[in-house]
Design a protein around this motif. Structure first.
Motif, PDB file in Angstrom:
ATOM      1  N   THR A 100      33.907  45.604  39.979  1.00 27.45           N
ATOM      2  CA  THR A 100      32.754  44.725  40.207  1.00 27.45           C
ATOM      3  C   THR A 100      33.108  43.307  39.789  1.00 27.45           C
ATOM      4  N   CYS A 118      39.797  45.631  33.339  1.00 32.70           N
ATOM      5  CA  CYS A 118      39.321  44.937  34.540  1.00 32.70           C
ATOM      6  C   CYS A 118      38.726  43.567  34.230  1.00 32.70           C
ATOM      7  N   LEU A 119      39.345  42.531  34.779  1.00 29.48           N
ATOM      8  CA  LEU A 119      38.928  41.154  34.494  1.00 29.48           C
ATOM      9  C   LEU A 119      37.832  40.675  35.431  1.00 29.48           C
ATOM     10  N   ALA A 120      37.251  41.584  36.190  1.00 32.43           N
ATOM     11  CA  ALA A 120      36.235  41.223  37.171  1.00 32.43           C
ATOM     12  C   ALA A 120      36.803  40.198  38.149  1.00 32.43           C
ATOM     13  N   ALA A 121      38.010  40.466  38.579  1.00 29.57           N
ATOM     14  CA  ALA A 121      38.657  39.600  39.565  1.00 29.57           C
ATOM     15  C   ALA A 121      39.472  40.482  40.507  1.00 29.57           C
ATOM     16  N   CYS A 122      38.906  41.629  40.884  1.00 25.33           N
ATOM     17  CA  CYS A 122      39.635  42.593  41.702  1.00 25.33           C
ATOM     18  C   CYS A 122      39.956  42.003  43.074  1.00 25.33           C
ATOM     19  N   GLY A 150      43.420  46.974  35.433  1.00 33.12           N
ATOM     20  CA  GLY A 150      42.318  47.761  35.995  1.00 33.12           C
ATOM     21  C   GLY A 150      42.746  48.467  37.269  1.00 33.12           C
ATOM     22  N   LEU A 151      41.909  49.360  37.759  1.00 36.22           N
ATOM     23  CA  LEU A 151      42.281  50.215  38.883  1.00 36.22           C
ATOM     24  C   LEU A 151      42.721  49.408  40.112  1.00 36.22           C
ATOM     25  N   SER A 152      41.917  48.412  40.491  1.00 36.37           N
ATOM     26  CA  SER A 152      42.259  47.666  41.707  1.00 36.37           C
ATOM     27  C   SER A 152      43.558  46.893  41.521  1.00 36.37           C
ATOM     28  N   GLY A 172      31.689  43.940  33.565  1.00 33.53           N
ATOM     29  CA  GLY A 172      32.996  44.463  33.176  1.00 33.53           C
ATOM     30  C   GLY A 172      33.315  45.765  33.873  1.00 33.53           C
ATOM     31  N   GLU A 173      32.414  46.235  34.669  1.00 31.68           N
ATOM     32  CA  GLU A 173      32.614  47.503  35.374  1.00 31.68           C
ATOM     33  C   GLU A 173      33.787  47.363  36.339  1.00 31.68           C
ATOM     34  N   PRO A 174      34.853  48.145  36.148  1.00 29.23           N
ATOM     35  CA  PRO A 174      36.009  47.991  37.035  1.00 29.23           C
ATOM     36  C   PRO A 174      35.606  48.093  38.502  1.00 29.23           C
TER      37      PRO A 174
END
Ligand SMILES: Cc1cc2nc3c(=O)[nH]c(=O)nc-3n(C[C@H](O)[C@H](O)[C@H](O)COP(=O)(O)O)c2cc1C
Ligand code: SF4
Ligand code: FES
Lengths: 759, 433, 179
Positions: free
Chosen positions: B93, C125-129, C86-88, B89-91
């Motif tokens: 990653t 963050c959905l871990a899909a950046c 999320g940031l990205s 869940g680390e933004p």
């Protein structure tokens, strides 16, 4: 033992001790919110930061166990800054309403802010708004905005009590303490969270806005409600008791927890039914006139029929000093030997077996003999759980219903009503027992340290207990759970507390052999195991003189009434169920003409014509076993019980069973009224279904021969089928006036018939 | 220059072999040979030694040597448990998701090898609740493996038996922290636990427990087949091997890249197609949003654990976020700190209240309502969180903020003096506000 | 005692959840996931059922449910859209995507449309950046979703909760504190 250095001072503490506790032993105060010794470390609030050599970061003193050679600093710039930071964080969402907060002046947040406070408030944004004055139980208000999320309340209820009634809800900065909507906390231990809350988030509703720290007196006292006699603090304001709080006694390893029956019934001292006027022959009189008349009449009775025609009974609720004064009056003034104590059960414990809470804490096995401690002596239930948290403790229940419970699981042995002693005797006698009973026999005989909690109901059990103690290799301790609150204090004052003494007096009275009966806080019709005998006695005896706070019924039987001061109004000594003597201080004033017992008794003696000098020549602690009353050696063991008579229960009848329930037997209280159990009778669910009792409970009629009573009843799977449980002392159904050897009939009652006492 | 790019993928094998998530395809391409070899030719201790010798370090964030972690298990005869941390869940990653969706059998194979090595009859995958597809892929693969006798009683005909469970999280970043994960796996709120006891001593249900990241465990099959020296051909002495780096943000080809640990950030960005055409790198967060950012001047830093620490950041979980000159650092920081505020479990004071406070200040700054004293307050509040929180989430919350204030302070100042965002960045606000 | 008016399959699911993991403590979240995917959210009777069927206190169940964002105990639409902020994703225009959706649907983040069709939520963050700006519809990934292509999220075919019940009386949408 582990040696470490804290702020330059060296100390040795047991392995596993937390730094915060080691520091406390040196008198070094490390601030804490979330930590509480009874609950163990959590490390949530972070206020207890300290510096430890060789560790790069500050550490929390409450979660760090001592290590050999550790060097701790509890002050210094880094620590101060760390703690200041935490305080500042705690205050950003905390309302600054100390002036209107009940905890103002008694608050850890306020105290620590004063020590570390940064002065200027750097937080400019708006605080999160949450629920205020949110009732989480009948007695407790929650202010979520003031909560610092230390979790003490949640962990206490969930882990310590085992009744998960409060919860953490939400996450992160939106986390709050809450209850499930519509399900307020009902646990009788919930009130402790008020004491545990380090800030003003959990408040006593009855005390809400009642007082400010500077206009109260807070005195050390003991709870007066049941024989556990929990250490507490009473708050007096304008002559009234307005609050009771727990008082930790570290020297006794006691955290100072109370039950709500004790915590919220202090208002009995100014209950509307409290006696506030002296009466003679049914008419109000000045106390001195009544004293003069009673003294004179007593003197006349003694002159006419001899001193032994006067009986004296105490209710065992007054202080040791007062009970002693009564005994002096009986023996030295009246000259009678007819002195006794009214207790609600017929069993007499051989005092040689009397154990302590220390024994309980160390017990490896505990027998609940006829008693469910949760109901009868609630804090003992907590003490048992506490013992279990430390090491394994086997628990057995032996009684006429299930005595263990979800929060104190164990093995239950349910027997016929009235056969508890016989069953215990049979277990000890060997014989052919089935596997289950064999396991009980083995457990009782072989467990290393046995404690028996005994309700005293079945007289024969005394002999069986003595036998059990004699047969066992390890120590055996018995803790009697029955009242009255200070019966062991009365023993200390020299009053015969055995059943035979009181029974003899009542029998003589009923037979017309007594000319007068003096009662000190005693209500034999309500409390004596044979209520009918007591009723006959009071009707027959020519004069009954009553001293006390609440008049027994029927009032017409009382020739004189002299109101007395009670607990919280006098300073004196009490003995609890361990026989431990402790002093309670007064913080309130007795109402109107109510007088402390000692001056009342000396005045009566003067009026009697035989002045009594009660100097300070009596010290309850003198010649005792430390702070415990002296106990006779073990040789005085009662005889074996006779085999109990078989129950006489006919087709369609129920067996009547009873027990002590403090929720019912506590003194009259308007505060406690709000949580009064409307359905105090209990039936097995299958029986209740057959009767058609509503799920939430309903009214039933209990009858025996010509007698009919109506009271609320509810389902309880812990009651065996075919039995109805009636708490002792319940006004609606005076169980001590029914024949327990015979059956009763139970039927649904849709309304309260006329002429039946209903409340 | 770092080591040459490997000729094929060892972890992201779905890139080379399509359909490798199916057992048949996986086996066709050498799948489960490592397991067979481990079970038949190795003693458990040898596998632990092999892992130690390879220098493999945990890929979940802390980079703790994996073999050493295994050898911390108390030798008291109790059955051990392996818990695989798939809560990613680390933004920044997103490697574990792709690895599990694309190559689930390699995870299963790695888990069984690990469990054989540490003596664990049971293992658990704690998978992030949002990874529905990954969950389905993984459970399907486990079912295939069970049917093929690779899982269950007598794995591949040997004396070793093993059961594997998959447990879904439900939306809480903190459950990636290993003790919060264990709480959650026991059906509770994901509040981190006190240490000691460490999971190695009393973890899941009180049993000795190893928690490892998905990627960490997926290294086991190639390691068993190829050996420690093979693994050490990449990276540095202390940071050997290959790492799956997630590259996102302003690059032309965001995605996962399996690269040697001695590559530089510049090389990594190049592999991801370079910074957005026509733009320049402004800052890079090399290892997920918990890590401090680095300015463009530090792009030649190698990505091994030590070099990044020396450069003031950390490799973390390998979520490399590339920001070009159009990025408002105040807004980026505000966004990241808000993430930690939203994901703080709420147990401890500094993290719960501190992230709330920081978020408020940063939002104000970004709106142009800040004051100069806010910058000192930001640093001081960060300092009051850093090292004082219960778990590492507190520290993580301020890493980017403190580094951004160090490298891009003038941008914060411009927001204050100009009373607006100099880059015209607009804050997201819901319509009702 | 609460009324046991929950569907028979919940009983089965509870038993299955208890049997799935060696320790019954772990049964709560799997059970809740199943009910959540059936109903789209966790109505009060689901929490009652969890407490009753799994032998836990309702307090425990509530406390756990309120910790996890995927366990929603307020009525939730047939289609739940999580827009990653999320940031990205933010750098790729997620905020505009979210705003477009809000304007189009006439609701704010955290709310459900009056007909109960769509619930719009922000996701961390959905871990899909790599798919930024990314979103999930009923936990199915979609990305990159250009801000102006927001309709994709309303139209893409996704599995829907088969036991979903529309909100009986459409309530005034409530704004959460999360914004
Ligand atoms: C707040 C927080 C979040 C974390 N999230 C993850 C995660 O999503 N995945 C992961 O593998 N490790 C995560 N970790 C690290 C784990 O606690 C743990 O160190 C790791 O799973 C160990 O595996 P490894 O040794 O294979 O790296 C997180 C740690 C913290 C403090
Ligand atoms: S630092 Fe504290 S509040 Fe934050 S996630 Fe960790 S324990 Fe929870
Ligand atoms: S008292 Fe130590 S962290 Fe709360």
């Amino acid at each position: 033992m582990t040696q470490l250095t804290i702020d330059g001072r060296t100390i040795s503490v047991p392995e596993g001790t937390m730094v915060v506790d080691a520091a406390a032993k040196l008198g070094i105060d490390i601030p804490i919110y979330c930590y509480h010794q009874s609950l163990g470390p959590l490390g949530a609030c972070r206020i207890c930061l300290v510096e430890i050599e060789k560790m790069p970061k500050l550490q929390t003193a409450c979660t760090t166990a001592v290590r050999e050679g550790m060097v701790v600093r509890t002050g210094g710039p880094a620590v101060e800054k760390g703690r200041q930071g935490i305080l500042e964080f705690l205050l950003i969402n905390h309302p600054l309403d100390c002036p209107v907060c009940d905890k103002g002046g008694e608050c850890f947040l306020q105290d620590y802010s004063f020590w570390y406070g940064a002065g200027k408030n750097r937080f400019e944004e708006s605080k999160i708004q949450r629920r205020k004055d949110y009732p989480v139980s009948s007695y407790i208000l929650l202010d979520q905005e003031r909560c610092v999320l230390c979790q003490r309340c949640i962990r206490f209820m969930g882990e310590y009590v085992g009744e998960e009634q409060l919860m953490l809800e939400g996450r992160g900065v939106h986390t709050v303490v809450s209850t499930v909507e519509g399900q307020p906390a009902t646990s009788p231990y919930a009130g402790n969270v008020i004491d545990l809350c380090p800030v003003g988030a959990l408040l006593s509703e009855p005390y809400h806005f009642k007082a400010r720290p500077w206009n109260i007196e807070r005195e050390e006292t003991l709870c007066s409600v049941c024989p556990v006699g929990c250490a507490s603090l009473v708050t007096g304001r304008d002559g009234r008791a307005v609050r009771l709080e727990g008082r930790p006694q570290p020297e006794l390893n006691d955290y100072g927890f109370l039950c709500d029956h004790g915590r919220f019934t202090y208002d009995y001292t100014y209950h509307p039914r409290r006696l506030t006027a002296a009466e003679l022959d049914g008419a109000p009189q000045s106390p001195s006139a009544v004293i003069a008349a009673v003294g004179e009449r007593l003197a006349r009775a003694v002159a006419e029929a001899g001193p032994e025609s006067v009986g004296v009974l105490t209710g065992g609720t007054h202080t040791v000093e007062e009970e002693w004064a009564l005994a002096r009056f009986a023996q030295d003034v009246v000259g009678t030997s007819r002195l006794g104590l009214v207790k609600p059960v017929a069993g007499d414990l051989p005092l040689a077996l009397l154990g302590t809470f220390g024994d309980l804490a160390a017990a490896t096995g505990v027998l609940l003999l006829g008693v469910d401690p949760y109901e009868a002596v609630p804090v003992v239930h907590l003490k048992l759980r506490e013992a279990r948290r430390a090491h394994p403790v086997a628990v057995w229940g032996l009684g006429d219903r299930t005595l263990t419970r979800a929060t104190l699981p164990g093995d239950d042995y349910v027997v016929e009503p009235g056969r508890v002693a016989a069953a215990l005797g049979a277990v000890l006698g060997g014989g052919d027992l089935d596997e289950r009973w064999q396991a009980l026999a083995e457990g009782l005989l072989t467990t290393e340290r046995l404690v028996v909690l005994w309700d005293g109901a079945d007289p024969g059990a005394a002999a069986a207990l003595a036998q059990l103690a004699a047969r066992r290799a390890g120590p055996t301790a018995v803790l009697p759970t029955h009242g009255p609150r200070n019966w062991l204090g009365a023993v200390r004052a020299g009053i015969p507390a055995d059943d035979a003494a009181a029974r003899g007096i009542l029998e003589d009275a009923a037979e017309g052999r007594l000319s007068a009966l003096i009662l000190l806080g005693a209500d034999p019709i309500r409390d004596f195991p044979d209520g009918d005998l007591a009723a006959r006695a009071l009707e027959r005896v020519p004069s009954v003189y009553f001293m006390g706070a609440f008049a027994p019924e029927p009032r017409h039987a009382l020739a004189a009434i002299l109101p007395t001061a009670v607990w919280a109004e006098v300073t004196g000594t009490y003995a609890n169920m361990e026989g431990r003597l402790q002093v309670a201080h007064g913080a309130a004033a007795a109402p109107g003409p109510a007088r402390p017992v000692r001056p009342l008794v000396t005045a009566l003696a003067r009026a009697f014509g035989r002045p009594l000098r009660l100097g300070d020549d009596f010290d309850p602690f003198a010649d005792q076993d430390g702070d415990r009353i002296a106990r006779p050696p073990a040789s005085q063991v009662p005889e074996d019980p006779a085999a109990p008579a078989p129950l006489r229960i006919r087709e369609g009848e129920w067996a009547l069973i009873t027990g002590e329930v403090v929720a019912v037997s506590h003194p009259p209280s308007e505060i406690a009224e709000r949580s009064r159990d409307r359905f105090p009778l209990r039936l097995n669910p299958a029986d209740a279904d057959r009767l058609g009792l509503r799920p939430e409970g309903g009214l039933v009629e209990v009858s025996q021969a010509e007698r009919r009573f109506v009271a609320g009843a509810r389902r309880d799977a812990r009651i065996p089928e075919g039995r109805v449980f009636v708490p002792r002392g319940l006004p609606e159904v005076p169980v001590n006036r029914l024949d327990r050897g015979a059956g009763v009939r139970v039927a649904l009652a849709d309304r309260v018939p006329e002429g039946v006492a209903a409340q | 220059m770092g080591s040459p790019r490997p000729d094929r993928h060892y972890l992201l094998r779905q890139r080379d072999v399509s359909g490798i998530h199916q057992l048949a395809v996986y086996r066709e391409h050498g799948g489960y040979q490592a397991l067979q070899q481990a079970l038949e030719a190795n003693q458990p201790d040898q596998l632990v030694e092999l892992t130690k010798a390879s220098g493999l370090r945990g890929r979940g964030g802390a980079g703790f040597p994996t073999g050493m972690k295994w050898s911390f298990l108390p030798k008291d005869g109790r059955a051990r448990v392996l818990v695989v941390n798939a809560d990613e869940g680390e933004p920044g990653t997103f490697k574990d998701r792709e690895l599990m969706e694309g190559n689930p059998h390699q995870l299963i194979e790695g888990m069984i090898i690990t469990c054989f090595a540490i003596g664990a009859p049971e293992s658990y995958v704690y998978i992030r609740g949002e990874f529905l597809h990954g969950y389905e892929r993984l459970t399907a693969a486990i079912r295939e493996a069970e049917e093929a006798g690779i899982l269950g009683e007598r794995v591949m005909g040997t004396d070793f038996s093993h059961r594997m469970f998959v447990y879904r999280g439900a939306g809480a970043y903190i459950c990636g922290e290993e003790t919060a994960l264990l709480e959650s796996l026991e059906g509770k709120r994901g509040n981190p636990r006190s240490k000691p006891p460490f999971p190695a001593v009393a973890g899941l249900y009180g049993r000795p427990t190893v928690v490892n990241n998905v990627e960490t465990i997926m290294n086991l099959p190639p390691l068993v087949l190829e050996g420690a020296d093979w693994y050490r051909q990449w990276g540095t002495e202390k940071s050997p091997g290959l790492k799956v780096m997630s590259v996102s943000g302003h690059v032309n080809r965001p995605g996962n890249y399996e690269v040697p640990l001695d590559w530089t950030l510049a090389e990594l960005i190049e592999a991801a197609g370079g910074v957005r055409t026509g733009h320049q790198v402004k800052a890079v967060i090399p290892g997920g949003s918990s890590m401090p950012c680095m300015p463009a001047s530090q792009l030649d830093t190698p990505i091994d654990y030590e070099s990044l620490v020396q450069a003031g950041s950390m490799l973390g979980s390998g979520g490399c976020i590339v920001m070009d000159e159009t990025t408002c650092m105040v807004r980026a920081v505000a966004r990241v700190v808000r993430f930690y505020r939203n994901e703080s479990c709420g147990k401890c004071t500094p993290c719960r209240e501190g992230t709330f406070w920081l978020t408020d200040i940063l939002d104000r700054l970004e709106r142009g309502d800040g004051e100069m004293s806010d910058l000192d307050t930001l640093l001081d509040v960060s300092d009051n969180i850093n090292g004082k929180a219960f778990c590492a989430l507190g520290d993580a919350a301020v890493g980017f903020l403190v580094s951004a204030l160090k490298h891009f302070r003038e941008e914060f100042v411009e927001h204050i003096t100009g009373q607006r965002c100099p880059l015209g960045a607009r804050q997201y606000d819901t319509v009702n506000h | 005692m609460s009324e046991r008016n929950w569907p028979a399959e919940w009983q089965e699911w509870a038993e299955a959840s208890r049997a799935t993991f060696p320790n019954a403590q772990s049964s709560l979240m799997p059970f809740l996931h199943r009910v959540r995917s059936q109903r789209g959210w966790l109505p009060p009777e689901a929490l009652d059922a969890a407490a009753d069927l799994l032998g836990m206190t309702r307090q425990h169940v509530n406390s756990v449910v309120s910790f996890y964002t995927l366990f929603r105990s307020e009525p939730t639409g047939r289609r739940t859209i999580h827009v990653c902020l999320g940031l990205s994703c933010m750098m790729a225009g997620a905020d505009t995507l979210m705003e477009n959706l809000e304007h189009h649907l006439g609701i704010a983040e955290g709310q459900t449309t009056r007909d109960g069709a769509v619930t719009l939520l922000e996701a961390e963050c959905l871990a899909a950046c790599d798919l930024a700006p990314a979103a999930q519809v009923n936990l199915v990934y979609r990305g990159p979703v250009a801000p102006e292509a927001f309709r994709e999220l309303l139209e893409m075919p996704v599995p829907e909760p088969e036991g979903w019940v529309p909100p009986s009386a459409p309530e005034a949408p409530e704004v959460t504190n999360h914004g």
